[in-house]
Design a protein around this motif. Structure first.
Motif, PDB file in Angstrom:
ATOM      1  N   TRP A 107       6.314  40.959  70.047  1.00  0.00           N
ATOM      2  CA  TRP A 107       4.933  40.531  69.836  1.00  0.00           C
ATOM      3  C   TRP A 107       4.739  39.073  70.246  1.00  0.00           C
ATOM      4  O   TRP A 107       5.667  38.265  70.177  1.00  0.00           O
ATOM      5  N   SER A 108       3.512  38.741  70.622  1.00  0.00           N
ATOM      6  CA  SER A 108       3.161  37.348  70.881  1.00  0.00           C
ATOM      7  C   SER A 108       2.902  36.588  69.591  1.00  0.00           C
ATOM      8  O   SER A 108       2.998  35.357  69.553  1.00  0.00           O
ATOM      9  N   TYR A 132      -5.385  40.015  64.574  1.00  0.00           N
ATOM     10  CA  TYR A 132      -4.129  40.564  65.053  1.00  0.00           C
ATOM     11  C   TYR A 132      -3.227  40.900  63.869  1.00  0.00           C
ATOM     12  O   TYR A 132      -3.244  40.196  62.848  1.00  0.00           O
ATOM     13  N   ASP A 163       0.894  43.566  69.860  1.00  0.00           N
ATOM     14  CA  ASP A 163      -0.283  42.743  69.559  1.00  0.00           C
ATOM     15  C   ASP A 163      -1.484  43.602  69.170  1.00  0.00           C
ATOM     16  O   ASP A 163      -2.606  43.420  69.672  1.00  0.00           O
ATOM     17  N   ARG A 168      -4.725  44.882  67.534  1.00  0.00           N
ATOM     18  CA  ARG A 168      -5.825  44.015  67.135  1.00  0.00           C
ATOM     19  C   ARG A 168      -7.137  44.791  67.070  1.00  0.00           C
ATOM     20  O   ARG A 168      -7.276  45.873  67.641  1.00  0.00           O
TER      21      ARG A 168
END
Length: 468
Positions: free
Chosen positions: A115-116, A130, A441, A443
């Protein structure tokens, strides 16, 4: 398809209740702040299968007890201390049987390295929330919890109890919460009608909601095993009879086959209503399908869209292969898994017989590899649909309300088999081009979450209080 029924009084009251969602001040509304706080708390608790749902269930139970819910109406129960379910009851007059609100607390795994952002922290960034579970489905678990708290706080006169079940095990791994509750504590969740947030999403393009799905049925899941066996031998002396080649030929024949298209009550309603939100050419074909069952239109829609093809027919597709036992040996076995999603009225034995006929090789053994659990449809209840129609028209003018059949499966199958009509109805719009269930990610739009808060409150109030 116009829906007819006795719920006209509900519609008038709902019109009085309805106001455009954009009037909700997402920055200052106490209701929005409460819903967001619950959402953040849930996303911040890791509820993957190995971690379980107990911590999240306890955290929400504390909120309900602090709000004055009696301890007898806030129940944590389950097959073990790790994967527990929370069931909360807001009591009404008892004039009508209860309504059940259902969402699951468990989520699929999310590795930080993939994940970022931190997956188990609710992060608001660039207009999005997120975090793991933001779409599947801690957003709606939080919104349902807020809705009960708000109804109690506002002392809304209820004609029926409102039951909230937040469950474990929906994402797999055993200990399914709905199955366990039905088998062991059915009295906790027994209701006249259920609303499951894990299906039936409003869908938007270019930030505008253009359709609002209502899941009224789903397909039947069945795995099928194809297997070839032979004596094998040394790879230095190959023979024509090879288990892998024979299986490959069978799969190649099967890959060219499509089950015939056909309609049921739910899909006929889907095509009739969905036409209003599609481009002209597709809309015309959808109307032909919905109104006359035109098979040419069915074929053309199927050619242009894998989704519409899956709505129109039973589907079966190869998903796994195995074979052989050594690099220097002829294979003694070769096998494949065929994953089938059956139309609700399809007979599993007929699907197996069709696969055998298309494979056309008695040396390829075709057997069921999983139980095909029946999946009856819920009736198109006028009260439910007219309430959804009215609120949708007020919040998202022009959006079509569409009964649909889910190509996948959810906990609705267990409730329907137990005799409870249930409808998949999420309140949070999803962007057609940015759906991230189970993905990196994950969201949702911040604005979509607050729309879901308002839609859900209006719907639950309408169904539980006659729109008052």
């Amino acid at each position: 398809m116009p829906l007819r029924g006795p719920a006209r009084a509900v519609l008038g009251a709902l019109i009085l209740l309805a106001s455009p969602w954009c009037e909700v001040d997402a920055q200052t509304s106490p209701n929005d702040r409460e819903a967001r706080a619950i959402f953040a708390e849930l996303v911040g608790i890791n509820t993957t299968h190995d971690r379980g749902t107990a911590r999240a269930a306890r955290a929400l139970a504390r909120r309900f007890l602090a709000a004055g819910f009696p301890a007898k109406d806030v129940v944590i129960a389950g097959p073990n201390p790790v994967r527990t379910n929370l069931v909360v009851r807001l009591r009404g007059s008892g004039t009508r049987k209860p309504i059940l609100l259902l969402a699951h607390l468990d989520v699929v795994e999310a590795r930080r390295a993939d994940w970022s952002l931190e997956p188990f922290v609710l992060t608001e960034k660039d207009g999005f929330f997120y975090g793991r579970g933001t779409t599947d489905i801690k957003d709606m678990a939080a919104i349902f919890a807020h809705t009960l708290l708000r109804l109690k706080r506002e002392r809304v006169p209820l004609e029926r109890d409102v039951i909230l079940a937040l469950t474990a095990g929906e994402e797999g791994g055993g200990d399914n919460g709905v199955q366990w509750l039905l088998a062991n504590r059915r009295e906790l969740i027994d209701a006249a009608v259920g609303i499951n947030a894990d299906a039936g999403d409003p869908v938007m393009k270019d930030s505008q909601v253009y359709l609002r799905n209502v899941e009224a049925s789903e397909k039947i899941y069945m795995d099928v095993r194809l297997e070839v066996r032979n004596p094998g031998g040394h790879s230095s002396i190959p023979v024509k009879e090879n288990a892998i080649y024979r299986l490959a030929a069978a799969l190649n024949r099967f890959s060219a086959y499509d089950f015939p298209p056909r309609l049921n009550e739910i899909t006929r309603a889907y095509f009739s209503r969905a036409a209003a939100s599609e481009p002209d050419t597709i809309a015309a074909r959808m109307r032909m399908v919905g109104e006359t069952g035109d098979t040419t239109a069915m074929r053309r829609l199927s050619e242009g869209s894998p989704w519409l093809s899956s709505v129109l027919r039973t589907t079966c597709v190869a998903t796994r292969l195995d074979g052989g036992h050594a690099n220097n040996a002829l294979p003694q076995t070769a096998g494949a898994n065929i994953n089938c999603r059956l139309l609700p009225d399809e007979r599993p034995e007929n699907v197996l017989e069709t696969i055998r006929r298309v494979v056309n090789d008695t040396n390829v053994h075709v057997t069921a590899a999983s139980e095909a659990v029946p999946s009856p449809a819920s009736p198109l209840d006028p009260e439910v649909f007219e309430s959804i129609d009215s609120i949708t028209a007020a919040m998202w003018p022009g959006a079509a309300v569409i009964p649909n059949m889910d190509a996948g499966t959810s906990d609705n199958v267990w409730l329907r088999n137990a005799g409870m009509p249930v409808y998949g109805v999420s309140g949070v719009p999803l962007d057609y081009d940015d759906i991230r269930w189970h993905g990196k990610d994950e969201r949702i739009l911040v604005s979509a979450f607050y729309q879901g808060v308002e839609f859900t409150y209006r719907l639950v109030r309408a169904l539980s209080s006659g729109g008052r």
